[in-house]
Motif scaffolding. Structure first.
Motif, PDB file in Angstrom:
ATOM      1  N   ALA A 120       0.977  -1.273  -0.158  1.00  0.00           N
ATOM      2  CA  ALA A 120       0.013  -0.031  -0.119  1.00  0.00           C
ATOM      3  C   ALA A 120       0.843   1.075   0.031  1.00  0.00           C
ATOM      4  CB  ALA A 120      -0.965  -0.059   1.422  1.00  0.00           C
ATOM      5  N   TRP A 121       1.977   1.246   0.847  1.00  0.00           N
ATOM      6  CA  TRP A 121       2.720   2.444   0.622  1.00  0.00           C
ATOM      7  C   TRP A 121       3.478   2.604  -0.522  1.00  0.00           C
ATOM      8  CZ3 TRP A 121       8.177   3.317  -0.430  1.00  0.00           C
ATOM      9  CH2 TRP A 121       8.640   4.516   0.208  1.00  0.00           C
ATOM     10  N   TRP A 122       3.819   1.446  -1.310  1.00  0.00           N
ATOM     11  CA  TRP A 122       4.381   1.832  -2.552  1.00  0.00           C
ATOM     12  C   TRP A 122       3.341   2.073  -3.571  1.00  0.00           C
ATOM     13  CZ3 TRP A 122       9.465   2.209  -4.036  1.00  0.00           C
ATOM     14  CH2 TRP A 122      10.158   1.493  -3.423  1.00  0.00           C
ATOM     15  N   SER A 145      13.158   5.711   6.575  1.00  0.00           N
ATOM     16  CA  SER A 145      12.978   6.674   7.441  1.00  0.00           C
ATOM     17  C   SER A 145      11.480   6.799   8.090  1.00  0.00           C
ATOM     18  CB  SER A 145      13.531   7.945   7.029  1.00  0.00           C
ATOM     19  OG  SER A 145      12.453   8.396   6.176  1.00  0.00           O
ATOM     20  N   THR A 146      10.478   6.529   7.261  1.00  0.00           N
ATOM     21  CA  THR A 146       9.123   6.881   7.804  1.00  0.00           C
ATOM     22  C   THR A 146       8.653   5.662   8.200  1.00  0.00           C
ATOM     23  OG1 THR A 146       8.148   6.510   5.381  1.00  0.00           O
ATOM     24  CG2 THR A 146       8.591   8.729   6.115  1.00  0.00           C
ATOM     25  N   CYS A 147       8.854   4.462   7.594  1.00  0.00           N
ATOM     26  CA  CYS A 147       8.436   3.174   7.776  1.00  0.00           C
ATOM     27  C   CYS A 147       9.293   2.344   8.890  1.00  0.00           C
ATOM     28  CB  CYS A 147       8.092   2.239   6.394  1.00  0.00           C
ATOM     29  SG  CYS A 147       7.185   3.244   5.482  1.00  0.00           S
ATOM     30  N   ASN A 148      10.249   2.582   9.070  1.00  0.00           N
ATOM     31  CA  ASN A 148      11.326   2.027   9.992  1.00  0.00           C
ATOM     32  C   ASN A 148      11.553   0.448   9.483  1.00  0.00           C
ATOM     33  OD1 ASN A 148      12.759   1.670  12.147  1.00  0.00           O
ATOM     34  ND2 ASN A 148      11.365   0.741  13.452  1.00  0.00           N
ATOM     35  N   LEU A 149      11.642   0.612   8.013  1.00  0.00           N
ATOM     36  CA  LEU A 149      11.984  -0.622   7.158  1.00  0.00           C
ATOM     37  C   LEU A 149      13.427  -0.629   6.565  1.00  0.00           C
ATOM     38  CD1 LEU A 149       8.434  -1.331   6.126  1.00  0.00           C
ATOM     39  CD2 LEU A 149       9.441  -2.544   7.896  1.00  0.00           C
ATOM     40  N   ASP A 150      13.824  -1.725   6.285  1.00  0.00           N
ATOM     41  CA  ASP A 150      15.241  -1.924   5.474  1.00  0.00           C
ATOM     42  C   ASP A 150      14.849  -1.610   4.046  1.00  0.00           C
ATOM     43  OD1 ASP A 150      16.989  -2.365   7.687  1.00  0.00           O
ATOM     44  OD2 ASP A 150      16.747  -4.504   7.384  1.00  0.00           O
ATOM     45  N   ALA A 151      15.585  -0.876   3.555  1.00  0.00           N
ATOM     46  CA  ALA A 151      15.501  -0.656   1.945  1.00  0.00           C
ATOM     47  C   ALA A 151      15.445  -2.021   1.269  1.00  0.00           C
ATOM     48  CB  ALA A 151      16.660   0.089   1.230  1.00  0.00           C
ATOM     49  N   SER A 152      16.077  -2.959   1.642  1.00  0.00           N
ATOM     50  CA  SER A 152      15.937  -4.398   0.804  1.00  0.00           C
ATOM     51  C   SER A 152      14.555  -5.076   1.052  1.00  0.00           C
ATOM     52  CB  SER A 152      17.032  -5.173   1.466  1.00  0.00           C
ATOM     53  OG  SER A 152      16.958  -5.483   2.864  1.00  0.00           O
ATOM     54  N   GLU A 153      14.074  -4.845   2.245  1.00  0.00           N
ATOM     55  CA  GLU A 153      12.750  -5.271   2.600  1.00  0.00           C
ATOM     56  C   GLU A 153      11.593  -4.628   1.645  1.00  0.00           C
ATOM     57  OE1 GLU A 153      11.549  -5.334   6.789  1.00  0.00           O
ATOM     58  OE2 GLU A 153       9.700  -6.652   6.327  1.00  0.00           O
ATOM     59  N   LEU A 154      11.840  -3.055   1.615  1.00  0.00           N
ATOM     60  CA  LEU A 154      10.931  -2.426   0.648  1.00  0.00           C
ATOM     61  C   LEU A 154      11.116  -3.046  -0.811  1.00  0.00           C
ATOM     62  CD1 LEU A 154      11.584   1.045   2.370  1.00  0.00           C
ATOM     63  CD2 LEU A 154       9.375  -0.128   1.896  1.00  0.00           C
ATOM     64  N   ILE A 156      11.911  -5.965  -1.958  1.00  0.00           N
ATOM     65  CA  ILE A 156      11.390  -7.200  -2.105  1.00  0.00           C
ATOM     66  C   ILE A 156       9.866  -6.998  -2.231  1.00  0.00           C
ATOM     67  CG2 ILE A 156      10.946  -9.313  -0.892  1.00  0.00           C
ATOM     68  CD1 ILE A 156      13.626  -9.180   0.505  1.00  0.00           C
ATOM     69  N   VAL A 157       9.308  -6.327  -1.690  1.00  0.00           N
ATOM     70  CA  VAL A 157       8.011  -5.983  -1.837  1.00  0.00           C
ATOM     71  C   VAL A 157       7.592  -5.312  -3.253  1.00  0.00           C
ATOM     72  CG1 VAL A 157       5.723  -4.914  -0.964  1.00  0.00           C
ATOM     73  CG2 VAL A 157       7.282  -6.259   0.563  1.00  0.00           C
ATOM     74  N   ARG A 158       8.504  -4.412  -3.656  1.00  0.00           N
ATOM     75  CA  ARG A 158       8.276  -3.698  -4.811  1.00  0.00           C
ATOM     76  C   ARG A 158       8.375  -4.683  -5.909  1.00  0.00           C
ATOM     77  NH1 ARG A 158      10.574  -0.827  -9.171  1.00  0.00           N
ATOM     78  NH2 ARG A 158      12.593  -1.691  -8.755  1.00  0.00           N
ATOM     79  N   GLN A 159       9.332  -5.529  -5.755  1.00  0.00           N
ATOM     80  CA  GLN A 159       9.625  -6.830  -6.925  1.00  0.00           C
ATOM     81  C   GLN A 159       8.420  -7.642  -7.035  1.00  0.00           C
ATOM     82  OE1 GLN A 159      12.130  -6.922  -9.381  1.00  0.00           O
ATOM     83  NE2 GLN A 159      13.007  -5.060  -8.638  1.00  0.00           N
ATOM     84  N   ARG A 160       7.926  -8.040  -5.966  1.00  0.00           N
ATOM     85  CA  ARG A 160       6.770  -8.825  -6.104  1.00  0.00           C
ATOM     86  C   ARG A 160       5.649  -8.030  -6.672  1.00  0.00           C
ATOM     87  NH1 ARG A 160       5.105 -11.235  -0.189  1.00  0.00           N
ATOM     88  NH2 ARG A 160       3.946 -12.507  -1.460  1.00  0.00           N
ATOM     89  N   LEU A 161       5.503  -6.764  -6.243  1.00  0.00           N
ATOM     90  CA  LEU A 161       4.381  -5.912  -7.129  1.00  0.00           C
ATOM     91  C   LEU A 161       4.723  -5.891  -8.538  1.00  0.00           C
ATOM     92  CD1 LEU A 161       3.744  -2.917  -4.891  1.00  0.00           C
ATOM     93  CD2 LEU A 161       1.846  -4.527  -5.384  1.00  0.00           C
TER      94      LEU A 161
END
Length: 456
Positions: A120-122, A145-154, A156-161
């Motif tokens: 949803a964030w992406w 910075s806003t989601c407190n998540l690693d760039a790699s985790e972000l 991974i989800v973008r690639q799934r999308l």
């Protein structure tokens, strides 16, 4: 003439109506009941009972059939704990006209709540066409910075999308969008060449200069033409033409969800109005003077309809319960776990004829945590000489080919041997048949495709 004895069924109007109601899908039943309410003054819409409403609400939440996803609080800094399911209680009703929300609704049936929230964030970072509005590096920093998540985790989800059901969404540009779509196509020399064009010569593709492409790629003009033709079948934008067509919307007839260690089913009560005979009209008709035969005819018609709908719903619910119980492994683990199941087995379980089971499952859909599926899909033919279904073996064949080494594609007899080690004994020709049905080339052609890609 010689008299003959025989057995037959007297198809009364009531029986014909019951048979017809069995075959109606959810939208057809809704139309039928609304027309009956307008046509027959002795019918009225029945308000749902509180208990029934609670059952349907639980089913909708458990199966994650969400129409709208709320703003995930953990992404805005409000919750950094591990409970991401509380947001489900704030889901709004009604279908969304936003294609991004419809995509999230679909993803929620397959992904966990945390990944759906990241998706949803992406999607919030995408424009109306589905492309990212800011450079990827900036978005990685913003998300971290806003989601407190690693760039790699972000990522991974973008690639799934990017490679998911709405292929190309969350792409950085048209090139990445088209490459993602093309990568989902069956493997072929045209696909391999098309990926090279999209990666290195997007400018020449934009001006349709096939001669320059052939020269730059050092390949035959006919091959370039085939590759360009394949690329031209792709969508120009990820969210192009994603407005839903009401005529093609699938309305589930039944909902299945997992709770308390078991599977439950319930009718989708929102798909059709409940009807009943108006009690005050029935009482008034009983004491009415004079000739009221016309009204009594309407009363009989109303009774037949209410009884027929009740029989239809009861049969549908009982049939679906058996299907879900017999195929719980499929619902929990996927295609490879689908068990052999026939119409006769289900008919015997509910004490009805096979034709009744066939009618009640035709065109009906079941909403599950794995998505909305047709009830007919839960029937599977037993593979001759095996204890598994053909559908399960086909899924196994696909898994083995998907996981094969790129430099050493698996031959059909090798796949048959690997399946035998898993206790599934099938002939090589059976593997070849399922591979053909999956539109997968033989091992020799797959090997040539890999060699061509390396050479290029």
């Amino acid at each position: 003439m010689r008299p003959q004895l025989g057995l037959g069924v007297n198809l009364t109007p009531q029986l014909l109506q019951s048979i017809r109601l069995l075959q109606l899908t959810a939208p057809q039943l809704e139309m039928e009941l609304r027309q009956a309410l307008e046509r027959n003054p002795l019918l009225e819409q029945d308000e749902p009972e509180v208990e029934a409403e609670e059952i349907e609400a639980d089913a909708r939440v458990e199966s994650a059939a969400w129409d709208e996803l709320p703003e995930p609080s953990f992404l805005s800094g409000g919750n950094t704990g591990g409970d991401y399911d509380d947001a489900a209680s704030r889901i709004a009703e009604g279908a969304s006209s936003d294609p991004r929300q419809r995509l999230l609704q679909s993803l929620s049936l397959q992904w966990n709540a945390r990944d759906v929230a990241i998706a949803a964030w992406w999607l919030d970072q995408c424009d109306d066409r589905g492309y990212l509005e800011s450079p990827l590096d900036e978005l990685h920093l913003l998300g971290a910075s806003t989601c407190n998540l690693d760039a790699s985790e972000l990522e991974i989800v973008r690639q799934r999308l990017l490679h998911g059901e709405c292929t190309g969404v969350a792409a950085q540009d048209a090139g990445e969008c088209l490459r993602a779509q093309l990568s989902m196509q069956p493997e072929s020399s045209a696909r391999t060449l098309g990926l090279r064009i999209l990666r290195d010569h997007l400018d020449l593709l934009a001006v349709h200069d096939e001669a320059a492409l052939a020269k730059s790629l050092k390949c035959d003009a006919a091959d370039v033409r085939d590759a360009v033709a394949l690329v031209m079948t792709l969508r120009a934008h990820p969210m192009e033409d994603t407005t839903p067509d009401d005529a093609g919307v699938i309305v589930p007839d039944v909902v299945a969800w997992h709770a308390d260690g078991g599977w439950r089913v319930a009718l989708n009560g929102r798909s059709a109005p409940r009807v009943r005979i108006a009690a005050h009209c029935e009482r008034a008709l009983a004491d009415a003077p004079g000739d009221v035969s016309a009204l009594r005819g309407l009363l009989d018609e109303a009774r037949w309809l209410v009884r027929g709908v009740a029989m239809r719903n009861d049969t549908l619910l009982r049939t679906t319960q058996v299907l879900v119980e017999r195929q719980r492994a499929y619902l929990e683990r996927g295609d490879e776990a689908i068990a052999p199941l026939t119409l006769r087995e289900v008919a015997d379980a509910i004490g009805m004829h096979e034709s009744t089971v066939s009618r009640i499952t035709s065109g009906k859909f079941l909403q599950t945590p794995r998505g909305t599926i047709e009830l007919k899909r839960l029937f599977a033919v037993r593979l001759e000489g095996a204890e598994v279904s053909g559908s399960a073996v086909k899924a196994m064949v696909k898994r083995l080919i998907d996981a094969e080494p790129a430099h050493a594609p698996l031959a059909d007899d090798t796949i048959a041997g690997l399946l035998a080690r898993q206790g599934v004994r099938v002939a090589r020709r059976t593997v070849a048949k399922y591979r053909d049905q999956l539109s997968i080339a033989p091992a020799r052609q797959r090997c040539r495709a890999v060699a061509f890609a390396k050479a290029s």
